[in-house]
Design an enzyme around this catalytic site. Structure first.
Site, mmCIF file in Angstrom:
data_model
loop_
_atom_site.group_PDB
_atom_site.id
_atom_site.type_symbol
_atom_site.label_atom_id
_atom_site.label_comp_id
_atom_site.label_asym_id
_atom_site.label_seq_id
_atom_site.Cartn_x
_atom_site.Cartn_y
_atom_site.Cartn_z
ATOM 1 N N ALA A 1 -1.776 5.122 0.144
ATOM 2 C CA ALA A 1 -1.355 6.411 -0.325
ATOM 3 C C ALA A 1 -1.861 6.618 -1.565
ATOM 4 O O ALA A 1 -1.862 5.487 -2.401
ATOM 5 C CB ALA A 1 -0.016 6.625 -0.073
ATOM 6 N N GLY B 1 -1.291 2.560 3.443
ATOM 7 C CA GLY B 1 -1.804 3.922 4.293
ATOM 8 C C GLY B 1 -2.872 3.866 4.699
ATOM 9 O O GLY B 1 -3.554 4.438 5.919
ATOM 10 N N GLU C 1 -2.696 1.804 7.972
ATOM 11 C CA GLU C 1 -1.766 2.656 8.853
ATOM 12 C C GLU C 1 -2.653 3.637 9.418
ATOM 13 O O GLU C 1 -2.645 3.716 10.728
ATOM 14 C CB GLU C 1 -0.676 3.269 7.964
ATOM 15 C CG GLU C 1 0.209 2.171 7.626
ATOM 16 C CD GLU C 1 1.376 2.814 6.699
ATOM 17 O OE1 GLU C 1 1.188 3.355 5.807
ATOM 18 O OE2 GLU C 1 2.541 2.595 7.380
ATOM 19 N N GLU D 1 2.759 -2.826 0.550
ATOM 20 C CA GLU D 1 3.925 -1.546 0.048
ATOM 21 C C GLU D 1 5.099 -2.488 -0.723
ATOM 22 O O GLU D 1 5.468 -1.782 -1.460
ATOM 23 C CB GLU D 1 4.315 -0.679 0.881
ATOM 24 C CG GLU D 1 3.359 0.321 1.532
ATOM 25 C CD GLU D 1 2.414 -0.045 2.529
ATOM 26 O OE1 GLU D 1 2.229 -1.305 2.899
ATOM 27 O OE2 GLU D 1 1.914 0.739 3.249
#
Ligand code: T1G
Length: 699
Positions: free
Chosen positions: A63, A102, A105, A125
């Site tokens: 992210a 992310g 993911e 993370e």
């Protein structure tokens, strides 16, 4: 503005490409672009399958961390990943570089994953005080198993492509061109009649887990993650993955993610992420400053520090000359180095071949002439100006023009050292932290006359030897040690006031420090500290200043190395010593220091606000450029936990008005000498600004 996500049909395969340099972070435009392209893919009858790939050096690396301090705009990543997973036609993720957070993911929401051998995949993370908040805590356990998934998410460490394939996260490691390989993989799927394979449909068989698995896992990590919020949250997400229907567990993951994201710990760790990158930006030394080539290094002094310093260069393939004054010292130095390598070899972290290659790059010598052609010479000899003078006069006489002459001094004046040579522009401080081959912090000390290309070269060299280089200016103790002095001063003073050293250490340890101040003093050697105090020209005019250390050193109690210091040692285990408490009591009486009832909160305030105040003085004096630089020094060199973000971030978190008020309280009790607030703290406390805002405002 070029499209950050593009769509192209190659035969019957849709190739969806993310191009958002430098790391293809999942910013809002990328999320919007992905949503749009996957809508187009779903509607494109000509596309039988899709490949998701990235331009540039890496697959999506996560992210966009810069977005976390702003309201996150739709589409949120969980929405996008489910859109990808719900495609009625197969989607293949094509991974190179680092598929992280992310990014992984998103790849796990694709139906298949291929990677090149050099790719790395991970969910880091936790290093940001977060958890994988876009279904990663639900997918990785389904693909890799609960234990492996937890290990990966709690450590934050990436997997290699091969490792990910072995764990079932990657379906194939492709040779040659990634896009070609991914398209071929998609064609093979179609030929085999294989459609979408949703990770969320994989069931986790809870019966395969040992009883009390999660409780035991929490216990197993408790010590190393004490006081750290995110790891426990991650475990709770995986518990939900095992016990709840998928979308209920995703909702739970989102709830726990938001708790992490809004935590002060995550704010601190995100601060550290950017601070560690900001340190490389030096306003008056632009990125394109020419650098000197460093092909041959020499280290003067083969003691513990010199040996460790030499290893840093050998470890990255740079030949090192190790110079000592006599054969015995040289042999001892080489033995230290060999011993330092044998540990990782025994633990399997290094092969014997690698060790032999590194050692072969270190050439012992007794002759100054042998270092005449070195591009960089680092002196790591005794910490007295007299010895530094002799060494630098020799270096000045022997070294070729343009050689960088560095001192590993931990406190002495680099300008004075530079003045021993006729080339002060080539002299700089490179302050390594013990153990020099392990600690990532490198304080780079610019002298008044140090040239910019020398600074630029050393800053780049820090990255080459896998250190975090923080540029500081000259003062006694530079940044780290100068702020550590008041921290130890208060720790010492509180023992005289009747607080047992082990209580002070426990409070600091529970706060998050790797080791309490007294344990560190014993580890470093009380005599080292006492010598520093004796050499410190501006030492506070206070008979109580570190009085206990002075008395203990006089009694031969030097710390761990002599078996007793502030503590007694049974092996390396510190044991409280009633004799020390008695000495402290007697010294307090002689100095008319009253015994006090001191709360844990006061211990924290006196340890850290005294340190923070020194940091504010350092900023005011321009010794450090930014408060974030000081935070990097403390988290990378002094065992301060990243989830505190460093002393200055901690002060910002507490609120400078509260720090200022507490300092006023102690000033009332102890007077102006130690508790006069730095002007910067007073200014910011009154203006409501933080150290970080002040630093940012200075550009
Ligand atoms: N967001 C924004 N900027 C980033 C970024 C990111 N994720 N990663 C790197 N940058 C910037 C960085 O600040 C620097 O900027 C430049 O890119 C080069 O980075 C929902 C919540 C990928 C291994 O934790 O580990 O996904 O200084 O110097 O050494 O579950 O960057 O040039 O202006 O580090 O080659 C999870 C973080 C996010 C990975 C490359 N992802 N990045 O290392 O380059 S949270 C991460 C890295 C998340 C989801 C959760 C490294 C790298 P500037 P760099 P590098």
């Amino acid at each position: 503005m070029p499209e950050v996500v593009s769509y192209a049909l190659e035969g019957d395969i849709a190739v969806i490409t993310v191009a958002n340099p430098p790391v293809n972070a999942l910013s809002l435009p990328v999320r919007q672009g992905l949503a749009k392209c996957f809508e187009r893919f779903a509607a494109d009858a000509g596309a039988k399958a899709a490949v998701l790939i990235c331009d540039g050096r890496t697959f999506i690396a996560g992210a966009d961390i810069t977005e976390f301090d702003k309201p996150i705009e739709q589409p949120w990543l969980p929405v996008v990943v489910h859109q990808i997973e719900d495609c009625a036609k197969p989607v293949v993720a094509a991974i190179h570089g680092t598929a992280l957070g992310g990014g992984l993911e998103t790849a796990m929401a694709c139906h298949y994953r291929v990677a090149i051998a050099s790719a790395q995949l991970g969910l880091p993370e936790v290093t940001l005080g977060l958890l994988p908040g876009a279904t990663g805590t639900q997918r990785l356990p389904r693909l890799a198993g609960v234990q492996a998934a937890l290990d990966a998410m709690i450590s934050g460490k990436p997997m290699t492509a091969k490792g990910a394939q072995e764990k079932g996260v990657v379906d194939a490691v492709v040779e040659g061109d990634l896009k070609t390989g991914a398209i071929a993989f998609a064609h093979d799927l179609l030929k085999a009649g294989k459609g979408p394979r949703k990770v969320r449909d994989i069931q986790i068989d809870a019966s395969t887990l040992p009883t009390n698995f999660f409780a035991d896992y929490r216990k197993a990590i408790a010590r190393d993650t004490r006081g750290f919020f995110a790891p426990g949250q991650i475990i709770s997400c995986v518990e939900a993955a095992v016990s709840l229907p998928y979308f209920d567990a995703v909702a739970r993951e989102n709830e726990l993610f938001m708790q992490c994201m809004t935590s002060s710990q995550s704010s601190a760790q995100r601060h550290m992420f950017f601070a560690e990158r900001e340190v490389a930006k030096i306003p008056d030394v632009p990125k394109d400053t020419p650098m000197r080539e460093v092909r041959q290094v020499a280290v003067i002094g083969g003691g513990t520090m010199g040996g460790g310093i030499a290893m840093n260069f050998a470890n990255v393939g740079i030949p090192v000359l190790l110079k000592e004054i006599n054969q015995e010292a040289l042999d001892r130095g080489m033995a230290i180095i060999r011993g330092n390598y044998e540990g990782p070899v025994k633990k399997g972290r290094m092969s014997q071949t690698q060790m032999d290659q590194c050692i072969a790059l270190i050439t012992p010598t007794l002759d100054y002439q042998a270092i005449a052609n070195a591009d960089l010479v680092i002196e790591a000899v005794f910490e007295t100006m007299a010895v530094k003078k002799e060494v630098f006069e020799n270096l000045d006489a022997v070294c070729k023009p343009g050689a960088i002459l560095a001192s590993n001094t931990s406190s002495l004046n680099v300008d004075e050292i530079a003045a021993f040579t006729k080339r002060p522009q080539d002299v700089i401080g490179l302050h390594f932290f013990a153990p020099a081959n392990v600690m990532t912090l490198l304080e780079i000390v610019r002298g008044e006359k140090t040239s910019k290309d020398v600074i630029a070269t050393c800053m780049a060299l820090a990255k080459t030897i896998r250190k975090i280089g923080v540029l500081v200016k000259v003062c006694f103790g530079f940044v780290g040690n100068r702020m550590y002095f008041p921290y130890v001063r208060e720790a010492q003073r509180m023992v005289l006031e009747g607080v047992p050293p082990e209580r002070i250490d426990r409070v600091a340890y529970d706060w998050g420090m790797a080791m309490g101040p007294h344990g560190v003093s014993d580890l470093s050697g009380l005599d080292v500290f006492d010598k520093l105090n004796k050499e410190w020209k501006e030492k506070p005019d206070d008979p109580a200043y570190c009085r206990l250390i002075t008395v203990l050193v006089a009694k031969g109690r030097l710390g761990q190395k002599s078996g007793a210091g502030i503590y007694k040692y049974e092996g390396r285990t510190p044991v409280s010593d009633p004799e020390v408490l008695a000495i402290a009591k007697a010294e307090a009486a002689a100095l008319n220091i009253p015994q006090l009832e001191i709360s844990d909160e006061e211990i924290i305030e006196r340890l850290f606000y005294s340190m923070i105040n020194e940091g504010a003085l350092i900023l005011d004096e321009g010794i450090a450029m930014r408060s974030g630089d000081i935070d990097v020094v403390y988290c990378c060199g002094y065992g301060m936990p990243r989830h505190r973000g460093g002393p200055m971030q901690y002060a910002d978190e507490v609120g400078l008005d509260k720090v200022y008020a507490a300092m006023q309280k102690y000033r009332g009790r102890y007077g102006d000498l130690y508790w006069t607030s730095a002007p910067l703290i007073e200014r910011l406390a009154k203006s409501g600004q933080t150290f970080a805002q002040w630093s940012a405002s200075r550009g």
